[in-house]
Design an enzyme around this catalytic site. Structure first.
Site, PDB file in Angstrom:
ATOM      1  N   SER A 126       0.818  -1.218   0.000  1.00 30.63           N
ATOM      2  CA  SER A 126       0.000   0.000   0.000  1.00 30.63           C
ATOM      3  C   SER A 126       0.852   1.269   0.000  1.00 30.63           C
ATOM      4  O   SER A 126       0.536   2.239  -0.700  1.00 30.63           O
ATOM      5  CB  SER A 126      -0.970  -0.002   1.191  1.00 30.63           C
ATOM      6  OG  SER A 126      -0.284  -0.188   2.396  1.00 30.63           O
ATOM      7  N   ARG A 168       6.897  -8.224  -6.836  1.00 32.77           N
ATOM      8  CA  ARG A 168       7.203  -9.654  -6.878  1.00 32.77           C
ATOM      9  C   ARG A 168       6.085 -10.471  -7.538  1.00 32.77           C
ATOM     10  O   ARG A 168       6.324 -11.455  -8.218  1.00 32.77           O
ATOM     11  CB  ARG A 168       7.413 -10.126  -5.436  1.00 32.77           C
ATOM     12  CG  ARG A 168       7.842 -11.557  -5.266  1.00 32.77           C
ATOM     13  CD  ARG A 168       7.811 -11.936  -3.793  1.00 32.77           C
ATOM     14  NE  ARG A 168       8.453 -10.957  -2.952  1.00 32.77           N
ATOM     15  CZ  ARG A 168       9.758 -10.935  -2.696  1.00 32.77           C
ATOM     16  NH1 ARG A 168      10.547 -11.823  -3.254  1.00 32.77           N
ATOM     17  NH2 ARG A 168      10.273 -10.013  -1.916  1.00 32.77           N
ATOM     18  N   LYS A 221      10.154   1.691   6.825  1.00 37.47           N
ATOM     19  CA  LYS A 221      10.220   2.097   8.232  1.00 37.47           C
ATOM     20  C   LYS A 221      10.546   0.870   9.082  1.00 37.47           C
ATOM     21  O   LYS A 221       9.683   0.331   9.781  1.00 37.47           O
ATOM     22  CB  LYS A 221       8.906   2.762   8.656  1.00 37.47           C
ATOM     23  CG  LYS A 221       8.625   4.032   7.839  1.00 37.47           C
ATOM     24  CD  LYS A 221       7.447   4.825   8.355  1.00 37.47           C
ATOM     25  CE  LYS A 221       7.325   6.147   7.605  1.00 37.47           C
ATOM     26  NZ  LYS A 221       6.276   7.020   8.123  1.00 37.47           N
ATOM     27  N   ALA A 246      -0.787   5.497   3.943  1.00 38.61           N
ATOM     28  CA  ALA A 246      -1.078   5.281   2.526  1.00 38.61           C
ATOM     29  C   ALA A 246      -2.559   5.481   2.213  1.00 38.61           C
ATOM     30  O   ALA A 246      -2.920   6.033   1.167  1.00 38.61           O
ATOM     31  CB  ALA A 246      -0.640   3.878   2.125  1.00 38.61           C
ATOM     32  N   LYS A 301       8.655   4.267  16.505  1.00 40.17           N
ATOM     33  CA  LYS A 301       7.231   4.611  16.628  1.00 40.17           C
ATOM     34  C   LYS A 301       6.336   3.414  16.301  1.00 40.17           C
ATOM     35  O   LYS A 301       5.228   3.296  16.821  1.00 40.17           O
ATOM     36  CB  LYS A 301       6.870   5.837  15.783  1.00 40.17           C
ATOM     37  CG  LYS A 301       7.175   5.722  14.296  1.00 40.17           C
ATOM     38  CD  LYS A 301       5.998   5.254  13.467  1.00 40.17           C
ATOM     39  CE  LYS A 301       6.394   5.036  12.032  1.00 40.17           C
ATOM     40  NZ  LYS A 301       5.292   4.571  11.194  1.00 40.17           N
ATOM     41  N   ASP A 303       4.832  11.515  13.521  1.00 39.46           N
ATOM     42  CA  ASP A 303       4.755  10.131  13.036  1.00 39.46           C
ATOM     43  C   ASP A 303       4.365   9.189  14.180  1.00 39.46           C
ATOM     44  O   ASP A 303       3.581   8.253  13.990  1.00 39.46           O
ATOM     45  CB  ASP A 303       6.104   9.717  12.437  1.00 39.46           C
ATOM     46  CG  ASP A 303       5.970   8.602  11.406  1.00 39.46           C
ATOM     47  OD1 ASP A 303       4.835   8.205  11.098  1.00 39.46           O
ATOM     48  OD2 ASP A 303       7.003   8.122  10.915  1.00 39.46           O
ATOM     49  N   ARG A 340      -1.323  -0.312  11.098  1.00 38.06           N
ATOM     50  CA  ARG A 340      -1.284  -1.781  11.181  1.00 38.06           C
ATOM     51  C   ARG A 340      -0.543  -2.238  12.436  1.00 38.06           C
ATOM     52  O   ARG A 340      -0.835  -3.301  12.975  1.00 38.06           O
ATOM     53  CB  ARG A 340      -0.665  -2.366   9.915  1.00 38.06           C
ATOM     54  CG  ARG A 340       0.751  -1.967   9.645  1.00 38.06           C
ATOM     55  CD  ARG A 340       1.235  -2.414   8.278  1.00 38.06           C
ATOM     56  NE  ARG A 340       0.619  -1.641   7.206  1.00 38.06           N
ATOM     57  CZ  ARG A 340       0.930  -1.776   5.934  1.00 38.06           C
ATOM     58  NH1 ARG A 340       1.853  -2.629   5.563  1.00 38.06           N
ATOM     59  NH2 ARG A 340       0.338  -1.059   5.006  1.00 38.06           N
ATOM     60  N   ILE A 382       2.153  -6.672   6.898  1.00 37.35           N
ATOM     61  CA  ILE A 382       3.322  -6.725   7.763  1.00 37.35           C
ATOM     62  C   ILE A 382       3.266  -5.594   8.778  1.00 37.35           C
ATOM     63  O   ILE A 382       3.134  -4.426   8.420  1.00 37.35           O
ATOM     64  CB  ILE A 382       4.616  -6.584   6.931  1.00 37.35           C
ATOM     65  CG1 ILE A 382       4.754  -7.745   5.953  1.00 37.35           C
ATOM     66  CG2 ILE A 382       5.841  -6.506   7.845  1.00 37.35           C
ATOM     67  CD1 ILE A 382       4.922  -9.104   6.594  1.00 37.35           C
ATOM     68  N   GLU A 415       5.671  -3.794  10.829  1.00 35.23           N
ATOM     69  CA  GLU A 415       7.128  -3.650  10.902  1.00 35.23           C
ATOM     70  C   GLU A 415       7.647  -3.697  12.343  1.00 35.23           C
ATOM     71  O   GLU A 415       8.752  -4.158  12.596  1.00 35.23           O
ATOM     72  CB  GLU A 415       7.571  -2.328  10.252  1.00 35.23           C
ATOM     73  CG  GLU A 415       7.540  -2.323   8.736  1.00 35.23           C
ATOM     74  CD  GLU A 415       8.824  -2.849   8.103  1.00 35.23           C
ATOM     75  OE1 GLU A 415       9.534  -3.641   8.756  1.00 35.23           O
ATOM     76  OE2 GLU A 415       9.087  -2.479   6.953  1.00 35.23           O
TER      77      GLU A 415
END
Length: 335
Positions: free
Chosen positions: A15, A38, A113, A147, A198, A251, A262, A286, A288
């Protein structure tokens, strides 16, 4: 920078990569955009229907068919600027066929990130060590910018950090739009580590919500988190920086509180009793911060900074400690 940089290859199919493509297309500076992902089916769908089938599918992406491919090497060869936008945990795999020679003379932008696992390096350090990329040829995109809001063209602010601030300004001029404002920074370490931390704090925020803490406690958690972030980046790279700027505090706030976060969603599920695996499967995205907190735990062995929030998240995710017990213990350490 005198050289015209107008050929950009975006690496990644998620995204945020899709949002980056949209910014580049909507910006009026003449440029040619190439896109690697991919997934061959997604590439075919994009070529036919001008939409990413899996992420931000409402966004129309008009690129020439031949500019979208699953073959990275020729797309990098064609580019002046390579914009990396895959999860940090998958970066090595995405670049596995790419050599130092392939990236020689290229300007590299990271919209990642996260920290590269195993090496426990931020993206700038990883690329410098493995591909001999100079910090003056490297840029970071950071700031409070989901996003999903870019897709909706909601006003957002991004910071471009580089060892070469003229290069950062030139790239900023390629993504400025009616809905994207940009700032310039020379703080690669602070913006990269700030973006990594963060995500961990957003997981902590989600866990707290999941186990039943309210808004009052969340506010205390995040006010402690910004101080923890400041301590850590000051230890890793001590320069004069204002932690209240949007690349750091902004952020952190959006990632800790937003419905689109997420990492917060992942933390909330963990707080409600999901296992890591079940939460990842249900999200199909994901987080992160899951990988980052393990890397930070290792990196901090060198610095010994007091980071109780990160350590609580690490204990829950990697030592399988009870979220309820860990958050109760953490609450005693906050002020």
């Amino acid at each position: 920078m005198d050289k015209k940089l107008n050929k950009i290859t975006v690496v990644g199919g998620g995204s945020w990569a899709t949002a980056n493509i949209k910014m580049l297309i909507d910006n009026t500076t003449p440029k040619e955009i190439f896109w690697w992902m991919r997934n061959a089916e997604a590439v075919e769908h994009l070529q036919k229907f001008a939409r990413n089938p899996h992420y931000l599918s409402s966004v129309e992406i008009k690129l020439p068919e031949q500019n979208i491919s699953t073959d990275l090497k020729p797309l990098i060869a064609a580019a002046d600027i390579v914009l990396l936008n895959v999860p940090a945990a998958f970066l090595k795999d995405a670049l596995k066929d790419i050599t130092t020679a392939d990236l020689k003379g290229k300007k590299i932008v990271s919209a990642i990130k996260g920290i590269v696992p195993d090496e426990n390096l931020i993206i700038a350090e990883f690329l410098h060590q493995k591909y001999d990329i100079s910090f003056d040829d490297f840029m970071v995109i950071s700031g409070p910018c989901h996003a999903e809001e870019v897709a909706l063209e909601k006003l957002s602010y991004l910071t471009i950090a580089s060892g070469d601030t003229k290069l950062a300004s030139q790239f900023a001029g390629m993504i400025n739009t009616r809905y994207i404002k940009t700032n310039i920074s020379d703080d690669i370490y602070g913006t990269e580590y700030g973006a990594v931390l963060k995500n961990v704090y957003a997981i902590a925020s989600g866990i707290c919500h999941g186990v039943g803490y309210g808004d009052n406690f969340q506010a205390v958690l995040i006010s402690n988190a910004i101080r923890e972030l400041e301590r850590f980046v000051a230890a890793v790279h001590p320069i004069d920086r204002d932690i209240k700027e949007s690349a750091y505090l902004g952020d952190l706030l959006v990632t800790a509180y937003s419905q689109f976060s997420r990492n917060r969603t992942f933390g909330n599920m963990i707080g409600k009793g999901y296992t890591v695996t079940s939460a990842q499967l249900e999200m199909n995205m994901i987080a992160e911060g899951y990988y980052a907190v393990n890397c930070l735990h290792e990196v901090n062995k060198q610095y010994g900074v007091s980071i109780p929030i990160c350590e609580a998240v690490y204990a829950i995710l990697y030592q399988k400690r009870s979220p309820v017990v860990e958050m109760r213990n953490l609450a005693e350490k906050l002020s």
